[in-house]
Scaffold this motif. Structure first.
Motif, PDB file in Angstrom:
ATOM      1  N   SER A   1       0.821  -1.217   0.000  1.00 53.71           N
ATOM      2  CA  SER A   1       0.000   0.000   0.000  1.00 53.71           C
ATOM      3  C   SER A   1       0.852   1.262   0.000  1.00 53.71           C
ATOM      4  O   SER A   1       0.359   2.351  -0.311  1.00 53.71           O
TER       5      SER A   1
ATOM      6  N   ASP B   1      -9.928   6.935  -3.344  1.00 48.78           N
ATOM      7  CA  ASP B   1      -9.763   5.636  -3.983  1.00 48.78           C
ATOM      8  C   ASP B   1     -11.110   4.939  -4.105  1.00 48.78           C
ATOM      9  O   ASP B   1     -12.003   5.120  -3.276  1.00 48.78           O
TER      10      ASP B   1
ATOM     11  N   PHE C   1      -4.660  -3.792  -0.086  1.00 50.32           N
ATOM     12  CA  PHE C   1      -5.410  -2.816  -0.854  1.00 50.32           C
ATOM     13  C   PHE C   1      -6.883  -2.755  -0.456  1.00 50.32           C
ATOM     14  O   PHE C   1      -7.695  -2.184  -1.172  1.00 50.32           O
TER      15      PHE C   1
ATOM     16  N   THR D   1      -6.600   1.945   1.319  1.00 52.02           N
ATOM     17  CA  THR D   1      -5.362   2.576   0.845  1.00 52.02           C
ATOM     18  C   THR D   1      -5.225   4.027   1.279  1.00 52.02           C
ATOM     19  O   THR D   1      -4.159   4.615   1.100  1.00 52.02           O
TER      20      THR D   1
END
Length: 681
Positions: free
Chosen positions: A78, A175, A593, A596
């Motif tokens: 990450s 994200d 992930f 993140t």
């Protein structure tokens, strides 16, 4: 060099205290009686008590020890997104330079990568290992450079010094993540299975990002289907598996503008397709000692639905019993062989011969059923060699061998042929070469397919073939039941017949010409099964489109294998000799992930007790100060280290303060002085 006064009593402490109490009582008694020398006698006793206490002057030669600062550098997956690697590297180098300029201070730089498997960032495990290697009394501070996404806080050790977090990432990061909330390991072929999906937007999501997102779905690397689903809501998606065995389903969400990473925009789900119920139609002809073999085999399997058609009273039988008095039930042959034949996975003809019960049109429909993907197994007896043989019917074009009209009535031991040693139906059967004998074989001439077992004079005993989309098998003997009875030691009757039936029903693990892979973490074992003597290299297509050629080695007859370590998580395509396979490496959603966006929330409970601080790298690095233990260890623009002032003692010297001659001189002098004073009075 430092000095200190120590006491090393020459007698037990309890005895010394008792003597001191008696001394005090004696002085008080002398004072009460008016003795003029009480003070001098008391001084004499005090000198003796001091001598018994063993006073020494200790001088230590001390060498100061440096303070130790631990700096944990998070290099997990990450931390590879966006500009975090460069951001973290620059911050670590600058902090290291400032700490190394401090007097009496050492720096330990500890790099922390991904944990084994899919365990995520093991920052606390690395810190615990580092503390086990260093003296805790010398630890002046702990600095972690990370995005804060730590997955082992439950293993955090007791901290001997303040913990500070230098947070990577930026406040403007956002994200998008695809989550598969439930993915069953098995599902029934042809029936929809519901998967719950969710698309989540985290961080500083721009206003231009809409409430809907596109989802692409592909099975075994095929052309993807596209649909639009809402963001931030659970979405139930029904999926029907197209085939048995492993089905690799890939879900993909296209990358949005400004998104932090696309590594969590896809997910791989591997579901094994299984049949709900295997439907078998068993047609029994002339009764014989092994007539119940197939019935017992199929009835013993709870996943098999068996329809058994037995001819007990053929049309030519004339016994004078009126038809209206027969207790037999007319079998629904038209319904089974014309209307519902496609509902069956396998049809078995056990010593069946033409008697007019099944018209030619029914048998012609059976042939069409095989060409369309069905399966027929013929267990032949002497009737197969007669003029009424089932071979003399519309089934002849699909049968793999032709009878010669000869029935061989002699003892023989079944043997596995060269092809049979490579075929999963007969390879590896227990006790090969030591099986009991059979007593009858129908002589046949193979026309197609593969001969897996031989009998008398290596004549074909078991022949398998593929016809159109379906499969056909011919067992040229009705004496397999002798193995079940233990004749001459018996043989693997049930295992052979079970494998044979399941091969015909297209069970993936019994395919003789197949390519697949078994996965463990990031390594796959590529397996190629074939009846050919040699195979070529397997072409492995990585998720990024590049290819590798992997040679295979034969590990057993008909089975070739190789190990391949995939360099990345994703969907891999395998191909060799016209066979293809798809396999997914890595977890469906890598833990690194799952989240993140940089955060301090995970480490906050560990930072707060010793009053450490959290600083964003993008806001600049803090300065370093000394703070006393127990005081706040951070403030605006600075973080604190706690000086330990530890040392190592190089030498110790002890000098007695009450030598024996001095004690004797003083105590005797005081006693004599007291005696003289009392004598004058």
């Amino acid at each position: 060099m430092t000095g200190s006064l120590l006491f090393d009593p020459l007698v037990p402490l309890v005895l010394l205290i008792v003597l001191a109490v008696l001394t005090v009582l004696g002085v008080v008694l002398a004072l009460w009686r008016g003795l003029s020398g009480w003070a001098l006698r008391g001084l004499s006793a005090l000198v003796l008590l001091a001598a018994l206490a063993g006073p020494v002057w200790q001088i230590e030669d001390r060498e100061p020890l440096t303070d130790i600062v631990l700096m944990l550098e998070d290099e997990s997956a990450s931390q590879t997104v966006s500009d975090r690697p460069e951001q973290t590297r620059l911050a670590a180098d600058r902090m290291a330079a400032e700490i190394e300029k401090r007097p009496n201070t050492e720096l330990r730089r500890i790099r922390v990568g991904d944990g084994e498997g899919d365990s995520g960032t093991r920052l606390m495990s690395a810190l615990s290992d580092a503390l086990n290697e260093e003296p805790r009394a010398r630890i002046a501070g702990i600095i972690a450079l990370s995005d804060g996404q730590v997955h082992d806080t439950d293993r955090a050790p007791d901290l001997p010094a303040p913990l500070h977090l230098l947070l990577s990432g930026r406040e403007s990061d956002w994200d998008r993540r695809l989550v598969v909330k439930n993915a069953p390991a098995f599902a029934i072929i042809g029936e929809p299975v519901t998967l719950s999906l969710r698309i989540e937007d985290n961080g500083a999501v721009p206003d231009v990002v809409g409430p809907m997102a596109e989802l692409r779905i592909s099975v075994d690397g095929g052309e993807p289907d596209r649909l639009s689903i809402p963001v931030g809501q659970d979405f139930d998606l029904p999926i029907t598996l197209p085939h048995g065995g492993r089905n690799v389903i890939q879900f993909l969400v296209p990358v949005a503008d400004g998104e932090l990473t696309d590594r969590n925009n896809s997910a791989l789900v591997q579901i094994n397709g299984v049949r709900d119920r295997l439907r078998v139609l068993l047609v029994s002809g002339q009764p014989h000692p092994g007539g119940r073999t197939w019935r017992n085999l199929l009835k013993s399997d709870s996943s098999v639905d068996l329809v058994h058609f037995t001819i007990l009273r053929p049309p030519e039988k004339q016994d004078g019993v009126p038809v209206d008095e027969l207790s037999l039930i007319a079998f629904p042959t038209r319904e089974l062989f014309l209307e519902k034949i496609d509902d069956f996975d396998l049809i078995i003809f056990d010593r069946y011969r033409r008697r007019g019960i099944l018209p030619a049109i029914y048998l012609d429909n059976v042939a069409n059923y095989v060409n369309g993907g069905g399966a027929v197994l013929v267990a032949a007896g002497p009737d197969f060699a007669t003029a009424d043989s089932i071979y003399r019917s519309p089934l002849a074009p699909i049968l793999p061998a032709e009878p010669t009209a000869r029935v061989i009535e002699e003892h023989f031991r079944p043997e596995v042929s060269k092809d049979g040693a490579r075929h999963p139906v007969t390879s590896g059967l227990d006790g090969a070469g030591e099986w009991g004998g059979w007593l009858r074989q129908i002589d046949v001439l193979p026309r197609s397919g593969h001969v897996l077992m031989n009998g008398v004079e290596e004549r074909p005993l078991l022949v398998l073939d593929r016809v159109g989309e379906g499969r056909v098998a011919l067992l040229a003997s009705d004496h397999a039941w002798l193995w079940g009875r233990g004749y001459e030691g018996g043989g693997p009757q049930m295992e052979l017949l079970r494998r044979l039936a399941h091969w015909m029903m297209k069970e993936p693990e019994l395919e003789e010409d197949a390519l697949w892979a078994e996965v463990q973490n990031q390594t796959m074992r590529i397996i190629r099964r074939t009846l050919e003597a040699d195979v070529g290299s397997v072409t492995v297509t990585r998720p990024d489109g590049t290819t590798d050629e992997i040679p295979l080695a034969e590990v057993s007859p008909g089975r070739f294998e190789a190990l391949y370590a995939g360099p990345e998580i994703g969907l891999y395509k395998l191909s060799e000799g016209g066979k293809t396979a798809v396999v997914g490496l890595g977890p469906a959603a890598p833990r690194e992930f799952e989240a993140t966006i940089a955060t301090q929330e995970v480490l906050a409970p560990l930072i707060a007790p010793l009053r450490g601080g959290v600083f964003r790298m993008e806001d600049g690095l803090p300065t370093v100060r000394n703070v006393r233990e127990g005081r706040p260890a951070s403030g605006r623009g600075w973080l604190g280290l706690t000086p330990r002032e530890t040392y190592q003692t190089r030498n110790i010297r002890q000098t007695p303060l009450a030598p024996s001659w001095l004690v004797l001189l003083l105590s005797t002098g005081f006693l004599i002085a007291g005696w003289l004073r009392e004598g004058r009075r």
